[in-house]
Design a protein around this motif. Structure first.
Motif, PDB file in Angstrom:
ATOM      1  N   GLN A   1     -11.272   5.078  -0.447  1.00  8.77           N
ATOM      2  CA  GLN A   1     -10.845   6.562  -0.727  1.00  8.77           C
ATOM      3  C   GLN A   1      -9.245   6.384  -0.982  1.00  8.77           C
ATOM      4  OE1 GLN A   1     -12.055   8.558   2.816  1.00  8.77           O
ATOM      5  NE2 GLN A   1     -14.177   8.159   2.502  1.00  8.77           N
ATOM      6  N   GLN A   2      -8.589   5.680  -0.346  1.00 13.33           N
ATOM      7  CA  GLN A   2      -7.052   5.609  -0.564  1.00 13.33           C
ATOM      8  C   GLN A   2      -6.821   5.199  -2.098  1.00 13.33           C
ATOM      9  OE1 GLN A   2      -5.632   3.354   2.735  1.00 13.33           O
ATOM     10  NE2 GLN A   2      -5.088   5.386   4.009  1.00 13.33           N
ATOM     11  N   HIS A   3      -7.563   4.015  -2.273  1.00 15.85           N
ATOM     12  CA  HIS A   3      -7.427   3.606  -3.669  1.00 15.85           C
ATOM     13  C   HIS A   3      -7.878   4.548  -4.554  1.00 15.85           C
ATOM     14  CE1 HIS A   3      -8.966   0.723  -7.089  1.00 15.85           C
ATOM     15  NE2 HIS A   3      -7.605   0.740  -7.068  1.00 15.85           N
ATOM     16  N   GLN A   4      -9.049   5.201  -4.518  1.00 15.94           N
ATOM     17  CA  GLN A   4      -9.381   6.130  -5.439  1.00 15.94           C
ATOM     18  C   GLN A   4      -8.506   7.403  -5.767  1.00 15.94           C
ATOM     19  OE1 GLN A   4     -12.297   5.889  -7.678  1.00 15.94           O
ATOM     20  NE2 GLN A   4     -10.922   7.762  -8.598  1.00 15.94           N
ATOM     21  N   ALA A   5      -7.758   7.997  -4.530  1.00 15.14           N
ATOM     22  CA  ALA A   5      -6.694   8.875  -4.354  1.00 15.14           C
ATOM     23  C   ALA A   5      -5.542   8.413  -5.174  1.00 15.14           C
ATOM     24  CB  ALA A   5      -6.660   9.441  -2.842  1.00 15.14           C
ATOM     25  N   ALA A   6      -4.999   7.191  -5.123  1.00 15.35           N
ATOM     26  CA  ALA A   6      -4.066   6.512  -5.924  1.00 15.35           C
ATOM     27  C   ALA A   6      -4.168   6.665  -7.211  1.00 15.35           C
ATOM     28  CB  ALA A   6      -3.632   5.333  -5.289  1.00 15.35           C
ATOM     29  N   LEU A   7      -5.546   6.346  -7.799  1.00 15.73           N
ATOM     30  CA  LEU A   7      -5.950   6.203  -9.119  1.00 15.73           C
ATOM     31  C   LEU A   7      -5.712   7.717  -9.865  1.00 15.73           C
ATOM     32  CD1 LEU A   7      -8.724   3.785  -9.233  1.00 15.73           C
ATOM     33  CD2 LEU A   7      -6.487   3.241 -10.061  1.00 15.73           C
ATOM     34  N   ASP A   8      -6.341   8.657  -8.880  1.00 11.77           N
ATOM     35  CA  ASP A   8      -6.274  10.128  -9.391  1.00 11.77           C
ATOM     36  C   ASP A   8      -4.764  10.652  -9.299  1.00 11.77           C
ATOM     37  OD1 ASP A   8      -9.055   9.831  -9.337  1.00 11.77           O
ATOM     38  OD2 ASP A   8      -9.160  10.853  -7.291  1.00 11.77           O
ATOM     39  N   ALA A   9      -4.133  10.040  -8.392  1.00 10.89           N
ATOM     40  CA  ALA A   9      -2.812  10.669  -8.442  1.00 10.89           C
ATOM     41  C   ALA A   9      -1.746  10.118  -9.643  1.00 10.89           C
ATOM     42  CB  ALA A   9      -1.973  10.410  -6.936  1.00 10.89           C
ATOM     43  N   GLN A  10      -2.150   8.996  -9.961  1.00 14.57           N
ATOM     44  CA  GLN A  10      -1.537   8.138 -11.005  1.00 14.57           C
ATOM     45  C   GLN A  10      -1.209   8.935 -12.214  1.00 14.57           C
ATOM     46  OE1 GLN A  10      -0.005   5.662 -10.023  1.00 14.57           O
ATOM     47  NE2 GLN A  10       0.820   4.454 -11.801  1.00 14.57           N
ATOM     48  N   ALA A  11      -2.008   9.678 -12.668  1.00 13.13           N
ATOM     49  CA  ALA A  11      -2.238  10.532 -13.765  1.00 13.13           C
ATOM     50  C   ALA A  11      -0.945  11.595 -13.743  1.00 13.13           C
ATOM     51  CB  ALA A  11      -3.587  11.096 -14.131  1.00 13.13           C
ATOM     52  N   THR A  12      -0.979  12.283 -12.694  1.00 12.90           N
ATOM     53  CA  THR A  12       0.075  13.378 -12.638  1.00 12.90           C
ATOM     54  C   THR A  12       1.216  13.069 -11.729  1.00 12.90           C
ATOM     55  OG1 THR A  12      -1.150  14.194 -10.546  1.00 12.90           O
ATOM     56  CG2 THR A  12      -1.757  15.049 -12.486  1.00 12.90           C
ATOM     57  N   ARG A  13       1.237  11.758 -11.490  1.00  8.14           N
ATOM     58  CA  ARG A  13       2.459  11.625 -10.411  1.00  8.14           C
ATOM     59  C   ARG A  13       3.651  11.571 -11.308  1.00  8.14           C
ATOM     60  NH1 ARG A  13       4.657   6.287  -9.942  1.00  8.14           N
ATOM     61  NH2 ARG A  13       5.828   6.123  -8.002  1.00  8.14           N
ATOM     62  N   ILE A  14       4.008  10.851 -12.480  1.00  6.70           N
ATOM     63  CA  ILE A  14       5.062  10.966 -13.420  1.00  6.70           C
ATOM     64  C   ILE A  14       5.678  12.385 -13.605  1.00  6.70           C
ATOM     65  CG2 ILE A  14       6.162  10.402 -15.448  1.00  6.70           C
ATOM     66  CD1 ILE A  14       4.706   7.807 -15.416  1.00  6.70           C
ATOM     67  N   GLN A  15       4.707  13.316 -14.267  1.00  8.06           N
ATOM     68  CA  GLN A  15       4.953  14.614 -14.508  1.00  8.06           C
ATOM     69  C   GLN A  15       5.461  15.361 -13.489  1.00  8.06           C
ATOM     70  OE1 GLN A  15       1.718  16.746 -16.203  1.00  8.06           O
ATOM     71  NE2 GLN A  15       2.938  18.859 -16.427  1.00  8.06           N
TER      72      GLN A  15
ATOM     73  N   ASP B   1       1.009   1.476  -5.031  1.00  8.20           N
ATOM     74  CA  ASP B   1       0.678   1.032  -6.095  1.00  8.20           C
ATOM     75  C   ASP B   1      -0.945   0.913  -6.239  1.00  8.20           C
ATOM     76  OD1 ASP B   1       0.852   0.192  -8.766  1.00  8.20           O
ATOM     77  OD2 ASP B   1       0.413  -1.671  -8.107  1.00  8.20           O
ATOM     78  N   PRO B   2      -1.891   1.452  -6.936  1.00  5.47           N
ATOM     79  CA  PRO B   2      -3.174   1.151  -7.050  1.00  5.47           C
ATOM     80  C   PRO B   2      -3.554  -0.234  -6.941  1.00  5.47           C
ATOM     81  CG  PRO B   2      -2.658   3.004  -8.469  1.00  5.47           C
ATOM     82  CD  PRO B   2      -1.236   2.308  -7.990  1.00  5.47           C
ATOM     83  N   GLU B   3      -2.925  -1.022  -7.505  1.00  9.08           N
ATOM     84  CA  GLU B   3      -3.137  -2.620  -7.504  1.00  9.08           C
ATOM     85  C   GLU B   3      -3.178  -3.020  -6.095  1.00  9.08           C
ATOM     86  OE1 GLU B   3      -1.066  -4.648 -10.351  1.00  9.08           O
ATOM     87  OE2 GLU B   3      -1.715  -3.504 -12.105  1.00  9.08           O
ATOM     88  N   THR B   4      -2.176  -2.477  -5.286  1.00  5.14           N
ATOM     89  CA  THR B   4      -1.879  -3.218  -3.993  1.00  5.14           C
ATOM     90  C   THR B   4      -2.934  -2.763  -3.226  1.00  5.14           C
ATOM     91  OG1 THR B   4       0.485  -2.903  -4.223  1.00  5.14           O
ATOM     92  CG2 THR B   4      -0.189  -2.986  -1.905  1.00  5.14           C
ATOM     93  N   LEU B   5      -3.385  -1.322  -3.343  1.00  4.86           N
ATOM     94  CA  LEU B   5      -4.517  -0.745  -2.700  1.00  4.86           C
ATOM     95  C   LEU B   5      -5.979  -1.379  -2.959  1.00  4.86           C
ATOM     96  CD1 LEU B   5      -3.752   3.161  -2.884  1.00  4.86           C
ATOM     97  CD2 LEU B   5      -3.732   1.520  -0.859  1.00  4.86           C
ATOM     98  N   ALA B   6      -5.963  -1.631  -4.275  1.00  6.64           N
ATOM     99  CA  ALA B   6      -7.273  -2.476  -4.390  1.00  6.64           C
ATOM    100  C   ALA B   6      -7.307  -3.848  -3.901  1.00  6.64           C
ATOM    101  CB  ALA B   6      -7.168  -2.766  -6.193  1.00  6.64           C
TER     102      ALA B   6
END
Length: 553
Positions: free
Chosen positions: A172-186, A339-344
């Protein structure tokens, strides 16, 4: 061990006090006599749900007390110590009062306690098996739970559940990080812009700025009123300072003649001191004040910035600093977002841990299943099932879950040459009751509770099978205390204590429980075997049943 039960106005019991012996205790009686009375009262003392029908008709409350003895190093002894309820008597007194209004109260060793506490201590003291327990055999999880309980696999099974929960949480944390990655920079860019806009203005305290601006806006009126006040206090010909001093001089000579005048004189002295301090501070305030138009313009500009930003971010001017701190905290969290890669990698590591524990659990379950199925087969055969055969069937779970890698079924056949099938598909009602009885007795051998209660679990058996069941329970009673409700004379004959429940035709009706002596036992066994009319034949049969109790097996 359960040593004593007292029932007052409980259901059909008016006032009943009963001593319970060690070993195998049975309760018998005619249908409707109230055989469940004792078990209902015990259940109430163990924190189970009650209702108003337990209160005897015409009474305002039912009162039940159960007394247990225990060993110093037992689980219940440690529980009592942890809850500061041990009293060095070696006994546990559980009391439950049920009111006709529906309320109830509970006590442990004389101290008011919650139902949760009653249930906790109750689970350590008593294990209850009912006549409906055979239905559990038909529930899919039961074979696995029975295998784990009998084989003491609770710890590895819990370890698998915890490892599975950790793995799912990481997913769940990994998926949340992936979802957040798209809007994180903005979001980071937005926060940085907002913080930059507020960074300078929040260095100024809004409340202090607003107060200073208000003071400068009313400078002329403030100075006029302060000048007038100072004149009245100290500069006029007849000022307050002089008048108070005059009053003090007049009362000073009389203060020793009256306690009340002395108190008034002291109060005036304090007032004079306060007026002097206030006058000095007011003069100092006036001397330091000056009107600065440029400062006023500067403050006004600052306040305009506060109000403009407050409108922009839809908050109050004094809340801008708090908003700044909130945004700053959010920005820090976004910068530290894993980072999603670390969570993966964490997902993969937790999966490997889960699989390792699950494989270990699966292996020990498979290893224990073979001898356990053989033991169950040997225990069931004497119960008129000479060709009985059991085996556990393991089927892979796809995907694996918190319960492990395999679904576990208990297969059974009662006929030679017939392949075993799932228990629910091939076992008759009578066969299920006998199998359930044996499985419960095997479980009871592993329980930590010192009191086992069997509520008509021998329903559906008779004759020689009932005799085998009686011996089975008598053997178990060598290790724990048994309390059993039964309709089978063959079972009751094997008991160490025989309690007879009788209904009395009082007004209102009541039930009593009699501890039978040997002669009374023979009569009750004869009644159970032959019905209302007791003949010499049924008496002889009852005597023979009792003699079996003392014959070596």
């Amino acid at each position: 061990m359960l040593t004593h039960l007292t029932l007052i106005n409980f259901a059909l019991a008016d006032h009943l006090a009963l001593d319970i012996e060690q070993g195998f205790n049975v309760l018998t009686g005619e249908t409707g006599a109230g055989k469940s009375l004792l078990l209902d009262a015990l259940s109430a003392c163990l924190g189970e749900r009650t209702d108003t029908h337990y209160v005897r008709y015409g009474a305002d409350k039912a009162d039940v007390t159960a007394v247990f003895s225990y060993q110093p190093e037992s689980a219940e002894a440690h529980w009592l110590t942890e809850h500061e309820l041990d009293d060095d008597t070696g006994e546990i007194h559980l009391r439950r009062v049920v009111f006709a209004t529906g309320r109830s109260k509970a006590w442990i060793n004389g101290r008011p306690s919650s139902l949760t506490e009653l249930k906790e201590i109750g689970r350590l003291l008593v294990q209850l098996y009912s006549q409906h327990s055979q239905q559990q055999l038909l529930e899919p999880p039961y074979p696995k739970h029975w295998l784990d309980r009998y084989s003491n696999f609770a710890d590895p099974a819990n370890a698998v559940r915890e490892a599975y929960a950790t793995w799912q949480k990481n997913i769940q944390q990994h998926q949340a990080a992936l979802d957040a990655q798209a809007t994180r920079i903005q979001r980071i860019q937005t926060l940085e812009s907002q913080l930059e806009e507020l960074e300078e203005v929040i260095q100024t305290d809004y409340r202090e700025t607003e107060q200073e601006f208000d003071r400068l806006s009313h400078h002329e009126h403030i100075m006029q009123d302060c000048g007038f006040s100072l004149n009245v206090l100290d500069e006029a010909e007849q000022n307050i300072t002089q008048e108070v001093a005059s009053i003090i001089r007049r009362l000073e000579s009389h203060s020793g003649r009256s306690e009340q005048l002395s108190s008034i004189y002291n109060s005036l002295l304090n007032a004079q001191s306060e007026i002097d301090d206030a006058t000095a501070n007011l003069r100092q305030f006036i001397d330091r004040q000056s009107f600065d138009p440029e400062r006023m313009e500067q403050l006004n500009a600052t306040l305009e910035i506060f109000h403009r930003l407050a409108r922009k971010y839809r908050t109050q001017p004094e809340q801008l600093k708090q908003e700044y701190e909130t945004w700053q905290q959010e920005l820090e969290q976004l910068h530290h977002l894993e980072d999603p890669e670390t969570l993966a990698e964490q997902v993969e590591m937790s999966y490997q841990t889960f699989m390792q524990k699950a494989q270990h659990l699966d292996e020990i379950r498979r290893a224990a299943a073979i001898p356990l199925a053989k033991q169950l087969t040997e225990q069931v055969k004497p119960l008129a099932l000479p060709e009985a055969y059991f085996e556990f069937k393991f089927e892979p779970l796809t995907p694996a879950n918190a319960e492990g890698l395999s679904a576990i079924q208990l297969l059974f056949t009662a006929n030679k040459g017939i392949p075993p099938q799932p228990l629910a598909r091939v076992a008759s009602g009578g066969e299920l009751s006998r199998i359930a009885l044996v499985m419960q007795v095997m479980n009871a051998e592993k329980t930590e509770a010192e009191v086992l209660v069997f509520d008509e679990i021998d329903v559906g058996i008779s004759g020689g099978t009932a005799e085998v069941v009686g011996r089975l329970l008598a053997d178990l009673a060598q290790h724990v205390q048994l309390l059993c409700i039964t309709h089978q004379a063959q079972v009751a004959a094997q008991s160490d204590q025989h309690l007879l429940v009788k209904k009395q035709q009082t007004d209102p009706a009541s039930s009593t429980i009699i501890d039978l002596d040997e002669q009374q036992r023979i009569l009750e066994l004869a009644r159970m075997s032959g019905g209302v009319e007791i003949s010499e034949t049924t008496l002889q049969h009852a005597k023979q049943l009792r003699q079996l109790k003392f014959q070596p097996t």
